[in-house]
Design a protein around this motif. Sequence first.
Motif, mmCIF file in Angstrom:
data_model
loop_
_atom_site.group_PDB
_atom_site.id
_atom_site.type_symbol
_atom_site.label_atom_id
_atom_site.label_comp_id
_atom_site.label_asym_id
_atom_site.label_seq_id
_atom_site.Cartn_x
_atom_site.Cartn_y
_atom_site.Cartn_z
ATOM 1 N N SER A 9 0.818 -1.217 -0.189
ATOM 2 C CA SER A 9 -0.128 -0.102 -0.207
ATOM 3 C C SER A 9 0.946 1.170 -0.038
ATOM 4 O O SER A 9 1.795 1.417 0.884
ATOM 5 C CB SER A 9 -1.009 -0.182 1.237
ATOM 6 N N VAL A 10 0.566 2.171 -0.887
ATOM 7 C CA VAL A 10 1.375 3.313 -0.948
ATOM 8 C C VAL A 10 0.655 4.627 -1.042
ATOM 9 O O VAL A 10 -0.615 4.506 -1.565
ATOM 10 C CB VAL A 10 2.336 3.208 -2.348
ATOM 11 N N SER A 11 1.201 5.751 -1.032
ATOM 12 C CA SER A 11 0.312 7.074 -1.019
ATOM 13 C C SER A 11 0.273 7.476 -2.587
ATOM 14 O O SER A 11 1.007 7.555 -3.349
ATOM 15 C CB SER A 11 1.463 7.970 -0.366
ATOM 16 N N ASP A 12 -0.928 7.844 -2.579
ATOM 17 C CA ASP A 12 -1.373 8.507 -4.064
ATOM 18 C C ASP A 12 -0.768 9.649 -4.374
ATOM 19 O O ASP A 12 -0.357 9.976 -5.535
ATOM 20 C CB ASP A 12 -3.078 8.618 -3.956
ATOM 21 N N ALA A 13 -0.300 10.384 -3.327
ATOM 22 C CA ALA A 13 0.413 11.813 -3.438
ATOM 23 C C ALA A 13 1.878 11.190 -4.316
ATOM 24 O O ALA A 13 2.511 12.388 -5.051
ATOM 25 C CB ALA A 13 0.607 12.302 -2.164
ATOM 26 N N VAL A 14 2.394 10.202 -3.896
ATOM 27 C CA VAL A 14 3.698 10.128 -4.367
ATOM 28 C C VAL A 14 3.817 9.176 -5.950
ATOM 29 O O VAL A 14 4.423 9.519 -6.517
ATOM 30 C CB VAL A 14 4.518 9.085 -3.299
ATOM 31 N N PHE A 15 2.710 8.135 -5.951
ATOM 32 C CA PHE A 15 2.936 7.278 -7.023
ATOM 33 C C PHE A 15 1.442 7.333 -7.771
ATOM 34 O O PHE A 15 1.279 6.645 -8.670
ATOM 35 C CB PHE A 15 2.977 5.742 -6.417
ATOM 36 N N GLY A 16 0.823 8.355 -7.286
ATOM 37 C CA GLY A 16 -0.580 8.573 -8.134
ATOM 38 C C GLY A 16 -0.552 10.185 -8.543
ATOM 39 O O GLY A 16 -1.744 10.455 -8.822
ATOM 40 N N ARG A 17 0.495 10.751 -8.461
ATOM 41 C CA ARG A 17 0.299 12.139 -8.837
ATOM 42 C C ARG A 17 0.493 12.480 -10.438
ATOM 43 O O ARG A 17 0.595 11.731 -11.018
ATOM 44 C CB ARG A 17 1.419 12.854 -8.297
ATOM 45 N N GLU A 18 -0.304 13.709 -10.654
ATOM 46 C CA GLU A 18 -0.455 14.153 -12.116
ATOM 47 C C GLU A 18 0.852 14.552 -12.706
ATOM 48 O O GLU A 18 1.702 15.187 -11.870
ATOM 49 C CB GLU A 18 -1.514 15.305 -12.308
ATOM 50 N N PHE A 19 1.059 14.026 -13.698
ATOM 51 C CA PHE A 19 2.310 14.298 -14.257
ATOM 52 C C PHE A 19 2.508 15.792 -15.072
ATOM 53 O O PHE A 19 1.269 16.323 -15.852
ATOM 54 C CB PHE A 19 2.525 13.466 -15.572
ATOM 55 N N SER A 20 3.618 16.610 -14.665
ATOM 56 C CA SER A 20 3.723 17.925 -15.144
ATOM 57 C C SER A 20 5.188 17.979 -15.727
ATOM 58 O O SER A 20 6.215 17.897 -15.432
ATOM 59 C CB SER A 20 3.903 18.721 -14.030
ATOM 60 N N GLU A 21 4.901 17.967 -17.079
ATOM 61 C CA GLU A 21 6.257 18.019 -18.176
ATOM 62 C C GLU A 21 6.972 19.143 -17.814
ATOM 63 O O GLU A 21 8.416 18.989 -17.874
ATOM 64 C CB GLU A 21 5.688 17.962 -19.614
ATOM 65 N N ASP A 22 6.383 20.444 -17.657
ATOM 66 C CA ASP A 22 7.136 21.463 -17.648
ATOM 67 C C ASP A 22 7.945 21.511 -16.349
ATOM 68 O O ASP A 22 8.979 21.714 -16.037
ATOM 69 C CB ASP A 22 6.393 22.769 -17.332
ATOM 70 N N LEU A 23 7.429 20.950 -15.246
ATOM 71 C CA LEU A 23 8.218 20.816 -13.867
ATOM 72 C C LEU A 23 9.257 19.759 -14.029
ATOM 73 O O LEU A 23 10.427 20.137 -13.556
ATOM 74 C CB LEU A 23 6.992 20.498 -12.714
ATOM 75 N N VAL A 24 8.979 18.701 -14.528
ATOM 76 C CA VAL A 24 10.117 17.773 -14.726
ATOM 77 C C VAL A 24 11.227 18.436 -15.384
ATOM 78 O O VAL A 24 12.329 17.953 -15.129
ATOM 79 C CB VAL A 24 9.280 16.491 -15.064
ATOM 80 N N HIS A 25 11.037 18.836 -16.608
ATOM 81 C CA HIS A 25 11.962 19.246 -17.430
ATOM 82 C C HIS A 25 12.641 20.300 -16.834
ATOM 83 O O HIS A 25 13.928 20.414 -16.811
ATOM 84 C CB HIS A 25 11.280 19.950 -18.624
ATOM 85 N N GLN A 26 12.097 21.249 -16.044
ATOM 86 C CA GLN A 26 12.722 22.429 -15.207
ATOM 87 C C GLN A 26 13.968 21.804 -14.267
ATOM 88 O O GLN A 26 14.963 22.161 -14.112
ATOM 89 C CB GLN A 26 11.944 23.415 -14.646
ATOM 90 N N VAL A 27 13.506 20.685 -13.568
ATOM 91 C CA VAL A 27 14.332 20.337 -12.473
ATOM 92 C C VAL A 27 15.350 19.394 -13.164
ATOM 93 O O VAL A 27 16.432 19.424 -12.595
ATOM 94 C CB VAL A 27 13.385 19.420 -11.585
#
Length: 200
Positions: free
Chosen positions: A12-30
């Motif tokens: 059992s895992v958290s939705d906030a960590v493994f079910g989060r909506e993907f943000s391409e802009d955020l991931v690209h920036q990081v």
Amino acid sequence: MELNITNGKTLSVSDAVFGREFSEDLVHQVVVAYRNAGRAGTKAQKTRSEVNGTTKKSKKQKGGGARHGALTAPIFVGGGVTFAAKPRSFAQKVNRKMYRAAIAAILSELNRQGRITVVEGFDVEAPKTSGLVSKLGELKVGQRPLIVTEDASENLYLSARNLPYVQVRDVQGLDPVALVGADTVVITSDAVKKIEEWLA
């Protein structure tokens, strides 16, 4: 939400960590910021004023063809560089909250694509490449697997060292570039719990 473990159990895992909506802009920036942080930024070239040589006019103004001044000008071999590169920092500021959100977004997207394999434990008895290759073969991972454990042992690091596309990380050393570049992420259940504590 639940993650399937290879031994048939579920975790059992958290939705906030493994079910989060993907943000391409955020991931690209990081990812860009992380890679830029590893750049030395020590490249240096000389301008025409810094080149060693006289600034005296090389020949008379008229009667010798083209008109030229000092031989340190950029048009001459051995002269200065027009827009000379100077040492600078490529670092980009990324807030801790943004960094953690990007890691969670990447993990969530990998989970949605079925590219996360959760195992009960992952280690090798001896530092032998063949042992690790056979272990990965049983799990049927892709060409570029990323192995994430709670505390990666020395044997595991040494076994993977000679495999060019296999990466080993502990939770503390997990980074966005390694996650984005992996075909499959092999992660232990203990590491999943530790990642949840980190990103919660």
